[in-house]
Design a protein around this motif. Structure first.
Motif, PDB file in Angstrom:
ATOM      1  N   TRP A  40       0.843  -1.194   0.000  1.00 51.12           N
ATOM      2  CA  TRP A  40       0.000   0.000   0.000  1.00 51.12           C
ATOM      3  C   TRP A  40       0.881   1.247   0.000  1.00 51.12           C
ATOM      4  O   TRP A  40       1.842   1.326   0.769  1.00 51.12           O
ATOM      5  N   ALA A  42       0.344   5.548  -0.023  1.00 52.25           N
ATOM      6  CA  ALA A  42      -0.589   6.684   0.008  1.00 52.25           C
ATOM      7  C   ALA A  42      -0.334   7.626  -1.158  1.00 52.25           C
ATOM      8  O   ALA A  42       0.802   7.789  -1.608  1.00 52.25           O
ATOM      9  N   SER A 114      -4.895   5.923  -2.613  1.00 52.16           N
ATOM     10  CA  SER A 114      -3.625   5.194  -2.557  1.00 52.16           C
ATOM     11  C   SER A 114      -3.487   4.309  -3.790  1.00 52.16           C
ATOM     12  O   SER A 114      -4.422   4.171  -4.579  1.00 52.16           O
TER      13      SER A 114
END
Length: 168
Positions: A40, A42, A114
């Motif tokens: 992940w 952002a 994201s």
């Protein structure tokens, strides 16, 4: 001829299925952090751009990610997610849930944006809590998710998925 038709349907089904996000990708989007093999990242939303005449007269809210525009396009109920110069209508979103939820509009400045990478697959993730209200006052932890598969340059078009999940 039947063999070719069967092979073509099989390839199309496999490529469409391959674009659907895994449970790890969905969980990473929902939780706002890497999960398992789903990485992940952002997208900074502190610098916002807008364009009142983006691709066919859409009003766009834009951020920058990976050197391209990312955001939300609005026009007469034909809202969509933006990746580069492509707008993918939210009405075309496939379900993440069973039974499927109806795709929902959201306020782009209140959402978490994201990207998620899992192996060769990359997704744009938009996570929102229905403009701060959840589904109702008692459901503050209920979030809507959009996950858009981001094809490699020159490959197929993006696929968009939508679901509703509860954060814990």
């Amino acid at each position: 001829m039947r063999v070719i038709a069967t092979l073509l349907v099989t390839v199309m089904t496999a490529s469409a299925h391959a674009a659907k996000p895994s449970a790890e990708v969905v969980d990473a989007c929902l939780q706002g952090e890497s999960r398992g093999h789903a990485i992940w990242t952002a997208i900074a939303t502190d610098e916002v751009g807008s364009d009142d005449d983006f691709r066919g007269g859409h009003k766009a809210t834009l951020f920058r990610a990976h050197g391209r525009d990312v955001g939300y396009a609005e026009k007469d109920g034909r809202d969509g997610l933006i990746w580069g110069r492509t707008i993918v209508p939210i009405k075309r979103a496939g379900p993440l849930n069973q039974p499927p939820e109806t795709p929902s509009t959201f306020t782009p400045l209140l959402a978490d944006w994201s990207t998620i990478q899992q192996g060769p697959q990359r997704f744009l993730c938009v996570n929102f809590n229905f403009d701060g209200l959840g589904r109702s006052g008692s459901f503050q932890k209920v979030h809507g998710l959009y996950l858009m598969s981001l094809p490699q340059r020159g490959k197929s078009k993006p696929a968009l998925f939508y679901g509703v999940r509860r954060t814990e």
